[in-house]
Scaffold this motif. Structure first.
Motif, short mmCIF file in Angstrom:
data_model
loop_
_atom_site.label_atom_id
_atom_site.label_comp_id
_atom_site.label_asym_id
_atom_site.label_seq_id
_atom_site.Cartn_x
_atom_site.Cartn_y
_atom_site.Cartn_z
N SER A 41 56.21 -45.59 -19.07
CA SER A 41 55.02 -45.20 -18.32
C SER A 41 55.28 -45.16 -16.83
O SER A 41 56.33 -45.59 -16.33
CB SER A 41 53.87 -46.18 -18.62
N GLU A 42 54.30 -44.65 -16.11
CA GLU A 42 54.34 -44.60 -14.66
C GLU A 42 52.95 -44.97 -14.13
O GLU A 42 51.97 -44.93 -14.89
CB GLU A 42 54.73 -43.21 -14.19
N PRO A 43 52.84 -45.35 -12.85
CA PRO A 43 51.51 -45.69 -12.32
C PRO A 43 50.54 -44.52 -12.43
O PRO A 43 50.93 -43.36 -12.25
CB PRO A 43 51.79 -46.04 -10.86
N VAL A 44 49.29 -44.82 -12.73
CA VAL A 44 48.26 -43.78 -12.76
C VAL A 44 48.13 -43.14 -11.39
O VAL A 44 48.05 -41.92 -11.26
CB VAL A 44 46.91 -44.37 -13.23
N ASP A 45 48.15 -43.97 -10.37
CA ASP A 45 48.08 -43.49 -8.98
C ASP A 45 49.22 -44.14 -8.21
O ASP A 45 49.07 -45.25 -7.70
CB ASP A 45 46.73 -43.84 -8.36
N PRO A 46 50.38 -43.48 -8.11
CA PRO A 46 51.54 -44.09 -7.45
C PRO A 46 51.27 -44.54 -6.03
O PRO A 46 51.85 -45.53 -5.56
CB PRO A 46 52.59 -42.96 -7.48
N ALA A 47 50.37 -43.86 -5.33
CA ALA A 47 50.10 -44.21 -3.93
C ALA A 47 49.36 -45.53 -3.81
O ALA A 47 49.41 -46.17 -2.76
CB ALA A 47 49.30 -43.09 -3.27
N ARG A 48 48.68 -45.93 -4.87
CA ARG A 48 47.86 -47.14 -4.80
C ARG A 48 48.22 -48.13 -5.90
O ARG A 48 47.44 -49.03 -6.19
CB ARG A 48 46.38 -46.78 -4.91
N ALA A 49 49.37 -47.99 -6.50
CA ALA A 49 49.73 -48.84 -7.63
C ALA A 49 49.90 -50.28 -7.20
O ALA A 49 50.46 -50.59 -6.14
CB ALA A 49 51.02 -48.32 -8.26
N GLY A 50 49.41 -51.18 -8.04
CA GLY A 50 49.55 -52.60 -7.78
C GLY A 50 49.78 -53.35 -9.08
O GLY A 50 49.59 -52.79 -10.17
N PRO A 51 50.21 -54.60 -9.01
CA PRO A 51 50.44 -55.40 -10.22
C PRO A 51 49.16 -55.46 -11.07
O PRO A 51 48.07 -55.67 -10.55
CB PRO A 51 50.82 -56.78 -9.67
N GLY A 52 49.32 -55.28 -12.37
CA GLY A 52 48.18 -55.37 -13.26
C GLY A 52 47.37 -54.11 -13.38
O GLY A 52 46.41 -54.06 -14.16
N ASP A 53 47.72 -53.05 -12.65
CA ASP A 53 47.00 -51.79 -12.76
C ASP A 53 47.40 -51.06 -14.04
O ASP A 53 48.52 -51.23 -14.53
CB ASP A 53 47.31 -50.88 -11.56
#
Length: 229
Positions: A41-53
């Protein structure tokens, strides 16, 4: 199937399932799928990704192609050898050899059926388990897109850690999904399947039959490459 609880009737992790799966095999399939989706997977929003997202896995075809490499250690070993011959990294050859040292092509093989678009496994039961426990959410399509994506929800990550504490043998799925994810990168399912179609055994398997192993051919390749190293 929540963090802090055990998984009932978990099937053996080192054998192929018999026909007529029972609860244990469904749970095993769900856990394997969860690790694949999470590591790929990858962050839903890479610009705002944080732990637990939450994170997102792109494409059901990609999931099938990665699942194939987890379920067929001999094909994975061959893919590692391809990368080894391209990059020259001796660790890749060592990883392929380790797969055979552990007899994974015999002990870990979980067959997949050859269908119109390559290796196929109906993931609906496994996906419904993950969805019921709030681990994975299938994403609805918009704008005419036909690709099926999956959102990995925050509870999935502590659950994966907890389930390994309770069942250490399941760490194999974590490690293997991580290796397959590293090898696959963010390539599309079509790209990964095209690579798998290069194997005659995969390509020529009759529709509706299990894709055969290539372990003898890959083992011979390992020995040949070791002799050249």
């Amino acid at each position: 199937m929540t963090a802090g609880t055990s998984i009932p009737e978990t099937a053996p992790t080192d054998t192929a399932p018999v026909r007529g799966n029972h609860t244990g095999y469904h749970n095993r399939d769900a856990i394997r799928l969860l690790f694949i989706l999470a590591f790929g997977s990858e962050p839903v929003d890479p610009a705002r990704a944080g732990p637990g997202d939450p994170r997102v896995f792109r494409g059901e075809k990609r999931a099938m192609a990665m699942d194939f490499l987890v379920r067929y250690p001999d094909y994975l070993a061959d893919a590692l050898l391809d990368r080894y011959q391209t990059e020259g990294d001796p660790s890749l050859l060592a990883q392929a050899e380790a797969i055979f040292d552990a007899d994974e092509p015999s002990e870990r093989l979980v067959g997949m059926v050859r269908w119109h678009r390559g290796a196929f496994q109906n993931i609906e039961t496994a996906l419904s388990i993950l969805r019921a426990y709030g681990m994975v959410t299938p994403l609805r399509q918009a704008g005419g897109l036909r690709r099926h994506d999956f959102r990995i929800e925050p509870p999935a990550f502590p659950f994966m850690e907890d389930v390994i504490r309770q069942h250490p043998s399941l760490a194999w799925y974590r490690d293997r999904a991580g290796l397959v994810s590293t090898l696959a990168g963010m390539r599309s399912g079509s790209s990964l399947k095209d690579e798998q179609y290069l194997h005659q055994e995969y390509r020529d398997a009759p529709l509706g039959t299990e894709i055969p192993s290539i372990k003898d051919r890959v083992l011979a390749r390992i020995r040949r490459l070791k002799g050249m190293a």
